[in-house]
Design a protein around this motif. Structure first.
Motif, PDB file in Angstrom:
ATOM      1  N   ASP A 270       0.852  -1.182   0.000  1.00  0.00           N
ATOM      2  CA  ASP A 270       0.000   0.000   0.000  1.00  0.00           C
ATOM      3  C   ASP A 270       0.892   1.237   0.000  1.00  0.00           C
ATOM      4  O   ASP A 270       1.538   1.537   1.010  1.00  0.00           O
ATOM      5  CB  ASP A 270      -0.893  -0.026   1.242  1.00  0.00           C
TER       6      ASP A 270
ATOM      7  N   GLU B 107       0.388   4.447   0.220  1.00  0.00           N
ATOM      8  CA  GLU B 107       0.110   5.448   1.252  1.00  0.00           C
ATOM      9  C   GLU B 107       0.686   5.008   2.595  1.00  0.00           C
ATOM     10  O   GLU B 107       1.311   5.792   3.302  1.00  0.00           O
ATOM     11  CB  GLU B 107      -1.395   5.694   1.366  1.00  0.00           C
TER      12      GLU B 107
ATOM     13  N   GLY C 167       1.884   6.557  -4.788  1.00  0.00           N
ATOM     14  CA  GLY C 167       0.845   7.060  -3.892  1.00  0.00           C
ATOM     15  C   GLY C 167       0.331   8.430  -4.299  1.00  0.00           C
ATOM     16  O   GLY C 167       0.865   9.081  -5.196  1.00  0.00           O
TER      17      GLY C 167
END
Length: 427
Positions: A224, A226, A262
């Motif tokens: 992920d 972020e 991101g």
């Protein structure tokens, strides 16, 4: 007193008694939306809650107040609440209503997290501050009833712990939730990060570094971007504050950010820009730091965001100090403090007061600088370990202001002004 409360109960209609009992789950004041969500059910449909609540207000069982910009709030005296809770116990609804209450405020916490970096930030700060007692009650309940939900809620409230002056409480809740809940998944990674943020503010850099490393590992497993950026920020600051700005820059700088990808408007990306600006200041690269801070400030202004924008002003102030532009430094840090006071950011206020003192001392006003340092000292005591555990760069800035202030007015006058500032209320 209890006899008088019992007499009031006798005068209530059956639905008013039912609502009174269910309202006893609220630890402080609440709004009508919460009452509707938590207290409806069975013979009391959601559509009738507000009307029945008005009846309890008319009978002085519930007090109603108007909060500017926040609408009506309702509350009960402790004795009245305790009487209602006894009835709730008789009805056998304590667990059901407490579950509804906890999950309502858990959902509110998630909504606030999603909207924190945006134009409604100050409104969310005011709302969550108003709901503080309810959030605490909800977390306490979930820790026993649903530890996974407690972990999710405590992690979602990172902004309350890190940005709004509740670092000690936040760390305690996060640590308890992480013991009780499963140690895997996105909720665990978020809680790790939030716990690391609280450790940073308290100056516990070893804990923050270890949490940053673990958070990085967990974010990588989730793939992920972020979360990877958030972990990079935590790890970078935990290394930078004890003095390793070069490694911090490698973790959070432009190349590292590009490698993670991101959203460039996400918290992780923006926080990494903040860390980059500070690392550049530590390395004496003040023009580059100012450019990074200006870019961060513009990104935050475009979002309508105030908390990080104020930290961009802080970097601009430190950069200006490094370049000998003392009037500019004072201007930027005053803008920073204005933003921090809006959001109750104790750590940010303490940081800003030290920089303003250094700028004012450099401009020749030793007495005001001493008072600012004294006030800053009082704010640092509300956060935990002053200057993030004695960070060399933060301590050097503070010491620079003190030396110049003492040189300007002498030691005796400095001590008097410092004590006056320290005695001032922190609000």
């Amino acid at each position: 007193m209890r006899t008088a409360v019992g007499w009031s109960h006798e005068l209530c209609e059956p639905l008013e008694r039912l609502l009174w009992a269910r309202l006893s789950v609220f630890a402080g004041d609440f709004d009508v939306a919460a009452a509707r969500a938590v207290c409806s059910g069975g013979p009391l449909p959601a559509s009738r809650v507000e009307r029945v609540l008005a009846g309890l207000v008319a009978k002085s069982v519930v007090r109603r107040s108007e909060e500017r910009g926040a609408g009506a709030r309702y509350a009960m005296l402790d004795t009245i609440r305790e009487f209602g809770h006894d009835w709730l116990t008789e009805l056998g609804e304590v667990r059901t209503v407490a579950d509804r209450h906890a999950h309502w405020y858990a959902a509110l916490s998630q909504a606030a997290d999603r909207s924190w970096l945006g134009p409604a930030q100050v409104d969310w700060y005011r709302r969550m501050t108003a709901e503080h007692a309810q959030l605490r009650t909800a977390l306490e309940h979930l820790l026993g009833a649903d530890p996974t939900a407690a972990l999710e809620m405590a992690g979602a409230l990172w902004f309350l712990w890190f940005s709004c002056g509740h670092v000690h409480e936040g760390r305690a809740f996060l640590e308890r939730a992480m013991v009780a809940a499963p140690r895997t998944g996105a909720a665990y990674t978020q809680a790790l990060w939030a716990l690391g943020l609280t450790a940073l503010l308290q100056g516990d850099m070893e804990a923050a570094r270890l949490l940053g490393e673990e958070c990085t590992h967990e974010a990588d497993r989730l793939a992920d971007p972020e979360r990877e950026l958030r972990a990079a920020y935590l790890h970078a600051v935990a290394l930078m504050m004890p003095g390793d700005a070069t490694r911090a820059l490698a973790l959070a700088g432009p190349r590292a950010r590009a490698g993670h990808g991101g959203r460039t408007s996400g918290p992780g990306w923006l926080l990494c820009r903040l860390a980059t600006g500070y690392a550049l200041c530590d390395l004496g690269r003040f023009e580059e730091a100012a450019q990074e801070a200006q870019g961060l400030r513009e990104a935050c202004a475009e979002l309508g965001e105030r908390w990080l924008r104020a930290y961009a002003d802080y970097i601009l102030a430190v950069s200006a100090l490094g370049l000998g532009e003392h009037h500019e430094a004072a201007r930027h840090v005053r803008a920073m403090l204005s933003g921090k006071r809006l959001l109750g950011d104790r750590f940010g206020i303490a940081l800003g007061l030290d920089v303003l003192a250094a700028a004012v001392a450099a401009l020749g006003d030793g007495e005001l600088a001493a008072r600012l340092l004294g006030t800053g000292h009082a704010w640092w005591r509300t956060v935990g370990s002053p200057h993030m555990g004695g960070s060399p760069s933060l301590t050097a800035l503070r010491d620079q202001g003190e030396r110049q202030a003492r040189a300007a007015i002498g030691d005796a006058a400095y001590e008097t002004a410092f004590r006056g500032g320290a005695a001032a209320s922190t609000g």
